[in-house]
Design a protein around this motif. Structure first.
Motif, PDB file in Angstrom:
ATOM      1  N   ASP A  99       0.809  -1.218   0.000  1.00 50.88           N
ATOM      2  CA  ASP A  99       0.000   0.000   0.000  1.00 50.88           C
ATOM      3  C   ASP A  99       0.844   1.271   0.000  1.00 50.88           C
ATOM      4  O   ASP A  99       0.318   2.360   0.253  1.00 50.88           O
ATOM      5  CB  ASP A  99      -0.925   0.013   1.222  1.00 50.88           C
ATOM      6  CG  ASP A  99      -1.917  -1.129   1.206  1.00 50.88           C
ATOM      7  OD1 ASP A  99      -2.310  -1.546   0.102  1.00 50.88           O
ATOM      8  OD2 ASP A  99      -2.298  -1.606   2.299  1.00 50.88           O
ATOM      9  N   ALA A 116      -0.284   3.982  -2.738  1.00 52.54           N
ATOM     10  CA  ALA A 116      -1.622   4.497  -2.417  1.00 52.54           C
ATOM     11  C   ALA A 116      -1.581   5.380  -1.172  1.00 52.54           C
ATOM     12  O   ALA A 116      -2.223   6.444  -1.130  1.00 52.54           O
ATOM     13  CB  ALA A 116      -2.595   3.339  -2.208  1.00 52.54           C
ATOM     14  N   THR A 117      -0.809   4.990  -0.167  1.00 46.15           N
ATOM     15  CA  THR A 117      -0.683   5.789   1.054  1.00 46.15           C
ATOM     16  C   THR A 117       0.026   7.107   0.761  1.00 46.15           C
ATOM     17  O   THR A 117      -0.349   8.149   1.307  1.00 46.15           O
ATOM     18  CB  THR A 117       0.063   4.994   2.141  1.00 46.15           C
ATOM     19  OG1 THR A 117      -0.611   3.747   2.355  1.00 46.15           O
ATOM     20  CG2 THR A 117       0.125   5.754   3.442  1.00 46.15           C
ATOM     21  N   GLU A 161      -0.064   8.737  -2.068  1.00 45.19           N
ATOM     22  CA  GLU A 161      -1.036   9.579  -2.765  1.00 45.19           C
ATOM     23  C   GLU A 161      -2.019  10.202  -1.790  1.00 45.19           C
ATOM     24  O   GLU A 161      -2.373  11.368  -1.919  1.00 45.19           O
ATOM     25  CB  GLU A 161      -1.809   8.764  -3.805  1.00 45.19           C
ATOM     26  CG  GLU A 161      -1.027   8.484  -5.056  1.00 45.19           C
ATOM     27  CD  GLU A 161      -1.873   7.767  -6.087  1.00 45.19           C
ATOM     28  OE1 GLU A 161      -2.469   8.467  -6.931  1.00 45.19           O
ATOM     29  OE2 GLU A 161      -1.923   6.526  -6.038  1.00 45.19           O
ATOM     30  N   LEU A 162      -2.447   9.442  -0.809  1.00 45.66           N
ATOM     31  CA  LEU A 162      -3.433   9.904   0.151  1.00 45.66           C
ATOM     32  C   LEU A 162      -2.851  10.905   1.145  1.00 45.66           C
ATOM     33  O   LEU A 162      -3.408  11.985   1.357  1.00 45.66           O
ATOM     34  CB  LEU A 162      -4.018   8.701   0.910  1.00 45.66           C
ATOM     35  CG  LEU A 162      -5.071   8.997   1.960  1.00 45.66           C
ATOM     36  CD1 LEU A 162      -6.329   9.551   1.301  1.00 45.66           C
ATOM     37  CD2 LEU A 162      -5.388   7.737   2.750  1.00 45.66           C
TER      38      LEU A 162
END
Length: 181
Positions: A38, A41-42, A44-45
């Protein structure tokens, strides 16, 4: 003041908890991941401005993710941390976009010095520019050799064996001190 968002990728839970607590006490907002699945994705968040990535994560590695994270977060400070430091993996990490490569166990003062070596400069259009001095791969290799040599009390033969290098090659490399940048 800029936010101090730090993403820690570390598979050793105990080590990660200790390091997270230490960094939180120093004012960092620490997010911990135990696997690299992840990571992108992490990033990006959360959009962290500092990433501490353990190189060896069980059967996988964080090295393949560095280039993608660098594209996603071009101004972030990416530091690879490993207990299995080698010259080839150091060069690979730096070429992929990592800012530095630190061997475990990490000295907290050294880590904080490395993290805070990014100088934030206000520009006229209210954007932030990061200015820092990167070490060349040759300089990084030379400094790592110096570190291993010091750990072996200056013994060239033992150091050469540990670095999987011929003794004369090591002596030649030691005689050529590269430029700091």
């Amino acid at each position: 003041m800029t936010e101090k968002k730090l993403l820690l990728l570390e598979d050793d839970e105990v080590y990660a908890n200790v390091l997270s607590r230490q960094l939180t006490r120093k004012g960092y907002q620490v997010t911990h991941l135990a696997t690299a699945t992840d990571l992108v994705a992490t990033c990006e968040l959360l959009k962290p401005n500092i990433l501490l990535l353990d190189m060896n994560l069980g059967q996988s590695s964080s090295l393949p993710y560095i280039a993608e994270v660098r594209r996603l977060l071009p101004k972030a400070k990416i530091i690879i941390v490993t207990g299995f430091a080698s010259i080839s993996s150091t060069v690979t990490a730096i070429k992929a976009g990592a800012d530095n490569y630190l061997p475990k166990p990490i000295d907290l003062a050294l880590l904080l010095n490395e993290i805070e070596s990014v100088k934030v400069v206000e520009q006229s259009n209210d954007t932030l520019a990061y200015s820092e001095q990167r070490l060349s791969p040759e300089r990084l290799e030379w400094e790592y050799i110096q570190k291993v040599l010091a750990e072996n009390d200056g013994n060239i033969s033992i150091t050469a064996r540990q670095l999987n290098m011929h003794r004369r090659t090591l002596q030649r490399k030691l005689s050529k001190k590269p430029n700091p940048v």
